[in-house]
Motif scaffolding. Structure first.
Motif, PDB file in Angstrom:
ATOM      1  N   TYR A  41       0.779  -1.241   0.000  1.00 17.61           N
ATOM      2  CA  TYR A  41       0.000   0.000   0.000  1.00 17.61           C
ATOM      3  C   TYR A  41       0.809   1.288   0.000  1.00 17.61           C
ATOM      4  CZ  TYR A  41      -3.588  -3.434   0.768  1.00 17.61           C
ATOM      5  OH  TYR A  41      -4.399  -4.522   0.633  1.00 17.61           O
ATOM      6  N   TYR A  58     -14.290  -9.214  -8.257  1.00 19.10           N
ATOM      7  CA  TYR A  58     -14.018  -8.968  -6.831  1.00 19.10           C
ATOM      8  C   TYR A  58     -15.339  -8.588  -6.138  1.00 19.10           C
ATOM      9  CZ  TYR A  58     -11.166  -7.772  -2.755  1.00 19.10           C
ATOM     10  OH  TYR A  58     -10.595  -7.746  -1.500  1.00 19.10           O
ATOM     11  N   GLY A 163     -14.135  -4.593   4.533  1.00 16.71           N
ATOM     12  CA  GLY A 163     -13.371  -5.213   3.447  1.00 16.71           C
ATOM     13  C   GLY A 163     -12.770  -6.556   3.758  1.00 16.71           C
ATOM     14  N   SER A 164     -13.044  -7.101   4.955  1.00 20.57           N
ATOM     15  CA  SER A 164     -12.420  -8.356   5.386  1.00 20.57           C
ATOM     16  C   SER A 164     -10.906  -8.219   5.472  1.00 20.57           C
ATOM     17  CB  SER A 164     -12.796  -9.508   4.426  1.00 20.57           C
ATOM     18  OG  SER A 164     -12.603 -10.752   5.069  1.00 20.57           O
ATOM     19  N   SER A 165     -10.451  -7.016   5.806  1.00 23.36           N
ATOM     20  CA  SER A 165      -8.997  -6.811   5.927  1.00 23.36           C
ATOM     21  C   SER A 165      -8.412  -7.634   7.069  1.00 23.36           C
ATOM     22  CB  SER A 165      -8.686  -5.328   6.140  1.00 23.36           C
ATOM     23  OG  SER A 165      -9.004  -4.625   4.964  1.00 23.36           O
ATOM     24  N   ASN A 168      -6.294 -10.630   6.248  1.00 25.73           N
ATOM     25  CA  ASN A 168      -4.886 -10.583   5.837  1.00 25.73           C
ATOM     26  C   ASN A 168      -3.929 -10.828   6.999  1.00 25.73           C
ATOM     27  OD1 ASN A 168      -5.855  -8.018   3.573  1.00 25.73           O
ATOM     28  ND2 ASN A 168      -5.401 -10.110   3.005  1.00 25.73           N
ATOM     29  N   TYR A 208      -9.465 -13.206  -7.153  1.00 28.03           N
ATOM     30  CA  TYR A 208      -8.046 -12.855  -6.978  1.00 28.03           C
ATOM     31  C   TYR A 208      -7.241 -13.053  -8.271  1.00 28.03           C
ATOM     32  CZ  TYR A 208      -9.256 -12.273  -2.133  1.00 28.03           C
ATOM     33  OH  TYR A 208      -9.838 -11.803  -0.980  1.00 28.03           O
ATOM     34  N   PHE A 218      -1.153  -5.278  -8.862  1.00 27.52           N
ATOM     35  CA  PHE A 218      -1.096  -4.945  -7.428  1.00 27.52           C
ATOM     36  C   PHE A 218      -0.023  -5.807  -6.753  1.00 27.52           C
ATOM     37  CE2 PHE A 218      -3.029  -6.213  -3.229  1.00 27.52           C
ATOM     38  CZ  PHE A 218      -3.038  -4.976  -2.593  1.00 27.52           C
ATOM     39  N   GLU A 282       0.811 -12.823   0.192  1.00 28.58           N
ATOM     40  CA  GLU A 282      -0.405 -12.508   0.974  1.00 28.58           C
ATOM     41  C   GLU A 282      -1.225 -13.753   1.233  1.00 28.58           C
ATOM     42  OE1 GLU A 282      -3.486  -8.893   0.545  1.00 28.58           O
ATOM     43  OE2 GLU A 282      -3.961 -10.525  -0.808  1.00 28.58           O
ATOM     44  N   SER A 284      -5.279 -14.426   2.443  1.00 31.53           N
ATOM     45  CA  SER A 284      -6.568 -13.781   2.691  1.00 31.53           C
ATOM     46  C   SER A 284      -7.477 -14.869   3.269  1.00 31.53           C
ATOM     47  CB  SER A 284      -7.089 -13.228   1.365  1.00 31.53           C
ATOM     48  OG  SER A 284      -8.143 -12.350   1.588  1.00 31.53           O
TER      49      SER A 284
HETATM   50  C1  AVI Z   1      -7.383  -5.679   1.741  1.00 30.73           C
HETATM   51  N1  AVI Z   1      -7.684  -7.100   1.622  1.00 30.73           N
HETATM   52  C2  AVI Z   1      -8.850  -7.467   2.385  1.00 30.73           C
HETATM   53  C3  AVI Z   1      -7.723  -7.606   0.236  1.00 30.73           C
HETATM   54  C4  AVI Z   1      -8.098  -9.109   0.221  1.00 30.73           C
HETATM   55  O1  AVI Z   1      -9.064  -9.453  -0.456  1.00 30.73           O
HETATM   56  O2  AVI Z   1      -7.447  -9.888   0.909  1.00 30.73           O
HETATM   57  C5  AVI Z   1      -6.390  -7.401  -0.455  1.00 30.73           C
HETATM   58  C6  AVI Z   1      -6.367  -7.993  -1.822  1.00 30.73           C
HETATM   59  N2  AVI Z   1      -5.447  -8.792  -2.273  1.00 30.73           N
HETATM   60  C7  AVI Z   1      -5.740  -9.135  -3.506  1.00 30.73           C
HETATM   61  N3  AVI Z   1      -6.884  -8.583  -3.843  1.00 30.73           N
HETATM   62  C8  AVI Z   1      -7.301  -7.847  -2.816  1.00 30.73           C
END
Ligand code: AVI
Length: 321
Positions: A41, A58, A163-165, A168, A208, A218, A282, A284
């Motif tokens: 970010y 998404y 956003g379900s952050s 992460n 994704y 991203f 990452e 999620s």
């Molecule tokens: C911020 N977060 C909740 C997003 C997610 O869906 O995990 C980040 C993201 N990574 C890829 N697309 C979106």
């Protein structure tokens, strides 16, 4: 005309550049290789994330917005008037608009790691809602947060974490995050939190791997940051985006996969990559309603309400301390 936003810089909670380098080296010299998703970010990464939220695959953003719109009255009633709304990872501050209009809090505090992005979005809010006292705090919300002095003793604090952050964080970190957050909230305080639910692999994996390639850009932006900010000779084009559902762990994993055998330099270190070797960038995590509630209860929260979108893809919980 300049619009008034009261800015509180929590610099000490933000990683200075040498921590970025230390974290990058720690991840790239580990086996398997990893990187912390908080480094997605920068300003460009925040813009890309904003674009991800508008991709047709998404569904998370649209499902959460549907819940916030359809249940706005209910949410406003449960939060009550005169609150201090604290949005964590406020980004473009789009979803919060429905909430602000329905609940009419007295104060709003946006917290985000990207200073320029935070200032742009909170200035827009202050211009659009002249009745709202708008504050901005540049901080990394994964470290314990404190309410700025100016907001202590103001209306009851309600944290908004959309956003379900929370997905992460690793589950143990998510629990610790909820414990820390609860201690920031005073009596009467609450937490409105969005959680992505477990669902069919097709829907999850498409979200994704959007066709326009925004999620891939991203993901690769992390490597662009290594090159631009840490002086690495890494070439983002030599890595491909790979996202898939790890069903055993109930999480989407994102990786950057090396296209060839190569050696990359970063901070004076040689980092060898085998063809096909990946950097895990990452996770999620996806939660069932019961799974999330049991973690929230372990953190000391009590559930007050739970809403779903019509397709039951996403949930929004209201928890009190
Ligand atoms: C911020 N977060 C909740 C997003 C997610 O869906 O995990 C980040 C993201 N990574 C890829 N697309 C979106």
């Amino acid at each position: 005309m300049e619009t008034a936003v009261c800015f509180h810089d929590q610099q000490d909670t933000i990683d200075p550049c040498n921590t970025f380098l230390e974290d990058a080296i720690a991840g790239l010299t580990d086996s398997p290789k990893w990187a912390s998703p908080k480094y997605f970010y920068d300003h460009h990464g925040s813009e890309l994330f904003d674009r991800i939220c508008r991709q047709p695959e998404y569904y998370l953003t649209r499902a959460e917005e549907e819940i916030l719109t359809d249940h706005a009255e209910d949410i406003a009633r449960i939060i009550g008037p005169g609150a201090t709304l604290v949005e964590l990872g406020s980004g473009a501050s789009r979803k919060v608009r429905t909430l602000l209009e329905a609940t009419r809090p007295d104060h709003y505090l946006g917290v985000d790691i990207s200073r320029a992005f935070l200032l742009e979005s909170t200035r827009r809010l202050a211009a659009d809602y002249p009745w709202l006292d708008v504050h901005a705090s540049c901080a990394d919300y994964s470290t314990p947060l404190r309410l700025p002095e100016a907001l202590k003793g103001a209306g009851h604090p309600v944290a908004f974490f959309p956003g379900s952050s929370i997905g992460n964080f690793e589950p143990a970190e998510a629990l610790q995050f909820l414990i820390n957050l609860r201690s920031m909230l005073t009596e009467g305080g609450g937490l409105l939190i969005g959680i992505d639910r477990m669902k069919s692999p097709d829907i999850l994996e498409a979200a994704y791997n959007d066709a326009a390639g925004v999620t891939a850009a991203f993901n690769r932006n992390l490597l662009t940051r290594y090159a631009n900010e840490l002086g690495s000779d890494i070439d983002p084009e030599r890595f491909t985006h790979h996202a898939f559902l790890n069903q055993a762990h109930s999480r989407i994993e994102m990786h950057l996969v090396s296209q060839l055998n190569q050696v990359v330099m970063i901070g004076g270190r040689r980092i060898p990559f085998r063809e096909g070797e990946s950097i895990h960038t990452e996770n999620s995590w996806k939660y069932s309603d019961e799974g999330f509630l049991s973690m929230a209860e372990q953190a000391g929260f009590e559930s007050r309400a739970l809403w779903h979108d019509q397709n039951r893809l996403f949930s929004v919980h209201y928890l009190v301390r």
